[in-house]
Every structure is written in C-alpha cells, then in structure tokens.
Design a protein around this motif. Structure first.
Motif, mmCIF file in Angstrom:
data_model
loop_
_atom_site.group_PDB
_atom_site.id
_atom_site.type_symbol
_atom_site.label_atom_id
_atom_site.label_comp_id
_atom_site.label_asym_id
_atom_site.label_seq_id
_atom_site.Cartn_x
_atom_site.Cartn_y
_atom_site.Cartn_z
ATOM 1 N N ARG A 1 0.847 -1.197 0.000
ATOM 2 C CA ARG A 1 0.000 0.000 0.000
ATOM 3 C C ARG A 1 0.880 1.244 0.000
ATOM 4 O O ARG A 1 1.019 1.938 1.009
ATOM 5 N N ARG B 1 -8.905 3.483 15.868
ATOM 6 C CA ARG B 1 -7.888 4.426 15.393
ATOM 7 C C ARG B 1 -8.436 5.856 15.496
ATOM 8 O O ARG B 1 -9.551 6.112 15.053
ATOM 9 N N PRO C 1 -8.359 3.035 0.081
ATOM 10 C CA PRO C 1 -8.138 4.056 1.069
ATOM 11 C C PRO C 1 -8.890 5.306 0.734
ATOM 12 O O PRO C 1 -8.751 6.307 1.398
ATOM 13 N N GLY D 1 -12.514 1.467 8.303
ATOM 14 C CA GLY D 1 -11.445 1.416 7.301
ATOM 15 C C GLY D 1 -12.070 1.623 5.931
ATOM 16 O O GLY D 1 -13.091 2.320 5.797
ATOM 17 N N VAL D 2 -11.517 1.021 4.915
ATOM 18 C CA VAL D 2 -12.005 1.233 3.553
ATOM 19 C C VAL D 2 -13.463 0.763 3.414
ATOM 20 O O VAL D 2 -14.324 1.496 2.938
ATOM 21 N N GLY E 1 -1.060 2.557 9.768
ATOM 22 C CA GLY E 1 -2.467 2.908 9.597
ATOM 23 C C GLY E 1 -3.409 1.810 10.039
ATOM 24 O O GLY E 1 -4.623 1.969 10.006
ATOM 25 N N GLN F 1 -9.921 -4.488 2.378
ATOM 26 C CA GLN F 1 -9.431 -5.347 3.444
ATOM 27 C C GLN F 1 -7.986 -5.070 3.829
ATOM 28 O O GLN F 1 -7.338 -4.275 3.178
ATOM 29 N N VAL G 1 -11.006 -4.301 0.216
ATOM 30 C CA VAL G 1 -11.107 -3.071 0.994
ATOM 31 C C VAL G 1 -10.210 -1.889 0.501
ATOM 32 O O VAL G 1 -9.070 -2.143 0.529
ATOM 33 N N ILE H 1 -0.907 5.994 1.837
ATOM 34 C CA ILE H 1 -1.895 6.977 1.412
ATOM 35 C C ILE H 1 -2.988 7.014 2.465
ATOM 36 O O ILE H 1 -3.512 5.983 2.850
ATOM 37 N N ALA I 1 -6.412 7.180 4.445
ATOM 38 C CA ALA I 1 -7.740 6.700 4.075
ATOM 39 C C ALA I 1 -8.623 7.846 3.639
ATOM 40 O O ALA I 1 -9.580 7.653 2.928
ATOM 41 N N ASP J 1 -14.359 2.955 15.786
ATOM 42 C CA ASP J 1 -13.091 2.357 15.381
ATOM 43 C C ASP J 1 -12.161 2.532 16.571
ATOM 44 O O ASP J 1 -12.541 3.179 17.555
ATOM 45 N N GLN K 1 -14.563 -1.436 25.411
ATOM 46 C CA GLN K 1 -15.200 -1.389 24.095
ATOM 47 C C GLN K 1 -16.487 -2.219 24.090
ATOM 48 O O GLN K 1 -17.496 -1.832 23.497
HETATM 49 P P1 NAD Z 1 -8.652 -3.233 7.933
HETATM 50 O O1 NAD Z 1 -9.455 -3.961 6.901
HETATM 51 O O2 NAD Z 1 -7.371 -3.807 8.400
HETATM 52 O O3 NAD Z 1 -9.593 -3.031 9.222
HETATM 53 C C1 NAD Z 1 -10.851 -2.454 9.103
HETATM 54 C C2 NAD Z 1 -11.057 -1.464 10.211
HETATM 55 O O4 NAD Z 1 -11.280 -2.154 11.454
HETATM 56 C C3 NAD Z 1 -9.874 -0.532 10.459
HETATM 57 O O5 NAD Z 1 -10.301 0.807 10.349
HETATM 58 C C4 NAD Z 1 -9.437 -0.866 11.889
HETATM 59 O O6 NAD Z 1 -8.920 0.240 12.571
HETATM 60 C C5 NAD Z 1 -10.754 -1.347 12.477
HETATM 61 N N1 NAD Z 1 -10.661 -2.107 13.735
HETATM 62 C C6 NAD Z 1 -9.776 -3.063 14.084
HETATM 63 N N2 NAD Z 1 -10.042 -3.509 15.332
HETATM 64 C C7 NAD Z 1 -11.142 -2.836 15.764
HETATM 65 C C8 NAD Z 1 -11.903 -2.866 16.955
HETATM 66 N N3 NAD Z 1 -11.592 -3.645 17.990
HETATM 67 N N4 NAD Z 1 -12.971 -2.043 17.045
HETATM 68 C C9 NAD Z 1 -13.305 -1.212 16.033
HETATM 69 N N5 NAD Z 1 -12.622 -1.154 14.871
HETATM 70 C C10 NAD Z 1 -11.538 -1.950 14.746
HETATM 71 O O7 NAD Z 1 -8.407 -1.738 7.492
HETATM 72 P P2 NAD Z 1 -8.332 -1.108 6.026
HETATM 73 O O8 NAD Z 1 -9.687 -0.803 5.554
HETATM 74 O O9 NAD Z 1 -7.474 -1.926 5.158
HETATM 75 O O10 NAD Z 1 -7.595 0.242 6.345
HETATM 76 C C11 NAD Z 1 -6.617 0.274 7.365
HETATM 77 C C12 NAD Z 1 -5.708 1.458 7.139
HETATM 78 O O11 NAD Z 1 -5.014 1.294 5.904
HETATM 79 C C13 NAD Z 1 -6.424 2.766 7.090
HETATM 80 O O12 NAD Z 1 -5.715 3.662 7.918
HETATM 81 C C14 NAD Z 1 -6.270 3.200 5.657
HETATM 82 O O13 NAD Z 1 -6.074 4.582 5.579
HETATM 83 C C15 NAD Z 1 -5.024 2.518 5.235
HETATM 84 N N6 NAD Z 1 -5.009 2.253 3.806
HETATM 85 C C16 NAD Z 1 -3.933 2.692 3.096
HETATM 86 C C17 NAD Z 1 -3.866 2.459 1.724
HETATM 87 C C18 NAD Z 1 -2.692 2.952 0.922
HETATM 88 O O14 NAD Z 1 -1.787 3.514 1.492
HETATM 89 N N7 NAD Z 1 -2.677 2.725 -0.360
HETATM 90 C C19 NAD Z 1 -4.885 1.759 1.094
HETATM 91 C C20 NAD Z 1 -5.976 1.322 1.859
HETATM 92 C C21 NAD Z 1 -6.007 1.575 3.227
#
Ligand code: NAD
Length: 426
Positions: free
Chosen positions: A122, A199, A420, A176-177, A226, A399, A418, A385, A387, A197, A239
């Motif tokens: 990512r 974060r 950003p 997240g996404v 992230g 994801q 999943v 990048i 989110a 969340d 929680q």
């Molecule tokens: P993910 O699929 O790993 O997790 C989904 C969400 O669940 C996340 O927001 C996480 O914080 C949340 N979570 C985990 N445990 C939890 C709990 N106990 N209670 C509530 N929420 C909880 O996450 P994702 O969608 O892949 O995104 C994660 C990070 O990756 C984000 O910060 C996003 O900005 C970043 N991201 C970066 C790029 C890139 O750089 N190209 C691309 C996609 C996502």
C-alpha cells in the motif's frame, strides 16, 4: 507475450480477471490473449465483447494454459489448473496462502512465478493496483445493500398521511475502507448512521461523512502503518460496554473490524445480539477471518432472536461487474510496468518494491518473507496513502493490505475485499 484467462470455478465466484477494456490495453502492449468461453458471463462481459477487444475465445482453455507466459485469475487456481500451466509462467491472482498454503506450494513445485495480488504494497505508486482496496470498497457498499434487502423496514424516514416511518439506525464497526463506504452508502439510503473504530484518525473521516463517531478513549489504537492494534483485555472490556449499550438501539449493524495477521476481533456477543430489536440485521464483513460477531457462520444467513446475521464472504462477487472491472484494472496496472516495451515481453524487475512485495513463489521456492521465504533486501521507505483520500466514485476500495515482510491477515483474503479513498456521502 501470451496471456490466458480461465473462467473462475470456485464456489460463489462470479468475477473475471480481465475485462474487454483491459484486454484491449493488453493487446496494445503486444499481448495475445485467450479467454475461456463464458469466463466473463457472471460479470456480464460476453465473449463477443472480448473478441471485439482483440482476444481469442477458447472453449477449452487447456492448450492456452500450456502456452501462456502469464495466467490471470481472480481466485487461486485448482490443482487441475496448476497442472496445465506451463512451468516458468507467471500466475497473477488472489492466492490466499494462509487459508490454503497447499495451493501455493503446488504452484511453486510447478515452477510458476506466483504473484499474490492481495500482497500489493500500500504505497503511493501501487494505489491503482490495490486489489484489497478496490474490492473492499465495493464490499462495504454491497453490505449495506444486503442489509437493506434483509431488513423488513425502511432505511429512509417517510412522512405519510398514515403516519411517519422512522429512519433506520445503522451502526458501522470498523471505519477502514469497507466501513467508510458502508457509512456513505447507508447515509445515501437515508439511515441515521453511527460508527466506531479504535484508530483516532478514523473519527474525523467518519464525521466528515455525516455519521456520529462513538469511541473509547485509547492512548493509541493504531498498531503501525495505519492499521489497528489488538486491544488489551481492559480496553476490550471498555469497548464491549460501549458496543453493548449502543447496539440495543440500532436496526442495522455492519461489522468490518480487522487486525492484520490475527483473527477478527469478537465485538458482538450472543448476549448483545439478544438485546437487539426484532427484525434487526447484522452484516459481518469479517466472516471469513472468523467474524466480528460470535454467532456468524461464513456464507450463511442465520436468525437469532429475530435478528438476521449475514456472514457473506462473497460480497465483491455479488457486484461482479464493477468488482471485475476494478480488479481487471488493478491487474493491468500491475502488469503494464512489467512489460518491456521494445521486446514486448514480460520482464519484471525483481528488485522493484512492488514486484518484491507481491512475489510469492519463483524458481520452485516460496520467496515471500511473510510466508517463511528468504527475506528480500529491504524495500525503499513506503508512503502510505491516508484513508481520507479515497473516493467511491473514482472506483477504488476493501481489506487489510499486506506489506512485504509483514504477517498476513487471517484467512479470508480472497473474498473480501477493501481502498483508502474516502467515499462521499453526497
Ligand atoms: P482493515 O481492513 O485492516 O480493518 C478495518 C477497520 O477495522 C480498520 O479501520 C481498523 O482500525 C478497524 N478495527 C480493528 N479492530 C477494531 C476494533 N476492535 N474495534 C473497532 N474497529 C476496529 O483496514 P483497512 O480498511 O485496510 O484500512 C486500514 C488502514 O489502511 C487505514 O488507515 C487506511 O487509511 C489505510 N489504507 C492505506 C492504503 C494505501 O496507502 N494505499 C490503502 C488502503 C487503506
């Protein structure tokens, strides 16, 4: 440069790895493409459209697999497919090596050059290749559509002469996404949306989509890159109290919480479900990684205390046209830099950060460090990048991403999905 695209044969998989649009672009790069007859039918991409784009259609894909320099798929291949692919050929697909290490071993033993598309790092340069993001975005959208279809009441508020119909209350766990897209979709449908969340950065994103952010005050919920970290027992208790108090008043709960490299955290207990209103719906996007709800059964719809619990693991496939188009573009964007423009052959630069991060097997060996392979030289620093940059309309999102050398998320990579980019609620 010969490329073969077989029809996907795994259960509940309607997507296809190439679209007429990407076929045309690959032909433009000098490739000869063979698509198995009917490969795109589940995604409304018909053989005739592939032919117009410049591909050949094969009723039997076997001979094309035996000659192809690259095989493009969505899901990992079957043993039968692996046995038909030419040794030394490149295989690009979602390999899910943690859920099924045997298939990767078999592909390595066949001497295939295996790229796991869910391992795309990512980083900025790879954003247009980010399969987890593109598919998770669609999964978040589709989760809300499934919830609405199983909810026997209305999402928006209606004011009629016979009385007022209240808007549905929708709670998204994990922003997240997929979660951000679910929030945007539920808002568009007229629900009153809240989200949580762990974060801190997620709060601002949730509120900018017009949803209410509820949270427990954590010193730091982020575990690096992230991603969320696993909570301590004390934090989990806090929680659980927050979620237990909130779900009582909710009609729809969409759960998307994941922690890379671990089973999905259990956030909705049986007792919590039993406090929910009759007719409520839970959609558990973490079903494939073990589920955020302790009652979830993968690929099943169950009813408990009049609450429907949907454990679909094939949400992107349920929106197969768009999911295929985005997946095919991700794949094209990954392949394009691997093609030598002069010789028109596939010639990956093995020390490239994206190639190294995505390469799972080569020369008969499993090479990815996260799979016990020999660690590759340290990659260049990565630029994540945020989110907050995603937009649904641009076609991105889904994801937990994989980075070279990092542990892989729990099984379930292949269906989810999943990005950003933050969806817009307007
Ligand atoms: P993910 O699929 O790993 O997790 C989904 C969400 O669940 C996340 O927001 C996480 O914080 C949340 N979570 C985990 N445990 C939890 C709990 N106990 N209670 C509530 N929420 C909880 O996450 P994702 O969608 O892949 O995104 C994660 C990070 O990756 C984000 O910060 C996003 O900005 C970043 N991201 C970066 C790029 C890139 O750089 N190209 C691309 C996609 C996502």
């Amino acid at each position: 440069m010969k490329i073969a695209v077989p029809k996907e044969r795994r259960a509940r998989e309607a997507r296809v790895a190439a679209s007429p649009e990407t076929v045309k672009k690959l032909v433009g790069l000098g490739a000869t493409l063979t698509i198995e007859a009917g490969a795109g039918a589940g995604a409304s991409m018909l053989d005739a459209a592939y032919q117009v784009a410049g591909a050949m259609i094969a009723a039997d894909i076997g001979p094309a697999l035996a000659e192809a320099d690259a095989v493009l798929k969505v899901q990992r291949p079957s043993a039968d497919e692996i046995a038909k692919i030419k040794p030394g050929a490149m295989l690009c697909c979602i390999m899910a090596p943690h859920a099924d290490p045997g298939t990767l071993k078999a592909a390595a033993a066949r001497n295939l050059v295996v790229f796991g598309m869910e391992f795309i790092p990512r980083i900025t340069r790879a954003q247009s290749m980010d399969v987890l993001s593109s598919q998770a975005n669609l999964a978040g959208y589709r989760a809300v559509i499934e919830a609405a279809a199983h909810y026997t009441r209305s999402f928006p508020m209606f004011m009629t002469a016979a009385g007022t119909v209240q808007a549905a209350r929708c709670f998204v766990i994990g922003a997240g996404v997929a979660g951000l897209q679910a929030i945007a979709t539920a808002r568009r449908l007229g629900a009153v949306v809240s989200a949580t969340d762990v974060r801190k950065a997620a709060g601002e994103q949730v509120e900018s989509l017009g949803a209410k952010y509820i949270f427990i005050d954590l010193p730091e919920g982020e575990g690096g890159g992230g991603y969320a970290r696993a909570l301590t027992p004390d934090e989990q208790k806090k929680q659980a109290e927050l979620v237990a108090n909130h779900v009582k008043s909710q009609d729809i709960v969409i759960t998307t919480a994941l922690i890379p490299g671990r089973p999905a955290p259990k956030l909705l207990t049986r007792a919590m479900v039993e406090t929910m209103k009759p007719g409520s719906v839970i959609v558990d996007l973490a079903a494939e990684a073990g589920g955020n709800c302790e009652l979830t059964k993968p690929d099943e719809i169950l009813k408990h205390h009049n609450v429907s619990i949907l454990g679909f693991t094939d949400l992107p496939s349920r929106i197969a046209v768009d999911a295929s188009q985005l997946y095919a573009r991700n794949l094209f964007n990954f392949l394009q830099p691997l093609v030598d423009k002069e010789s028109k052959t596939l010639s990956p630069k093995w020390d490239d950060e994206i190639v190294k991060g995505t390469l799972l097997a080569k020369d008969g060996q499993i090479v990815h460090p996260a799979l016990g392979g020999k660690p590759a030289p340290a990659p260049e620093p990565q630029t994540l990048i945020p989110a907050s940059s995603p937009s649904v309309d641009s076609g991105a999102p889904t994801q937990p991403p994989q980075r070279a050398g990092e542990p892989i998320p729990a099984p379930g990579d292949e269906a989810t999905v999943v990005p950003p980019r933050r969806p817009s609620a307007s």
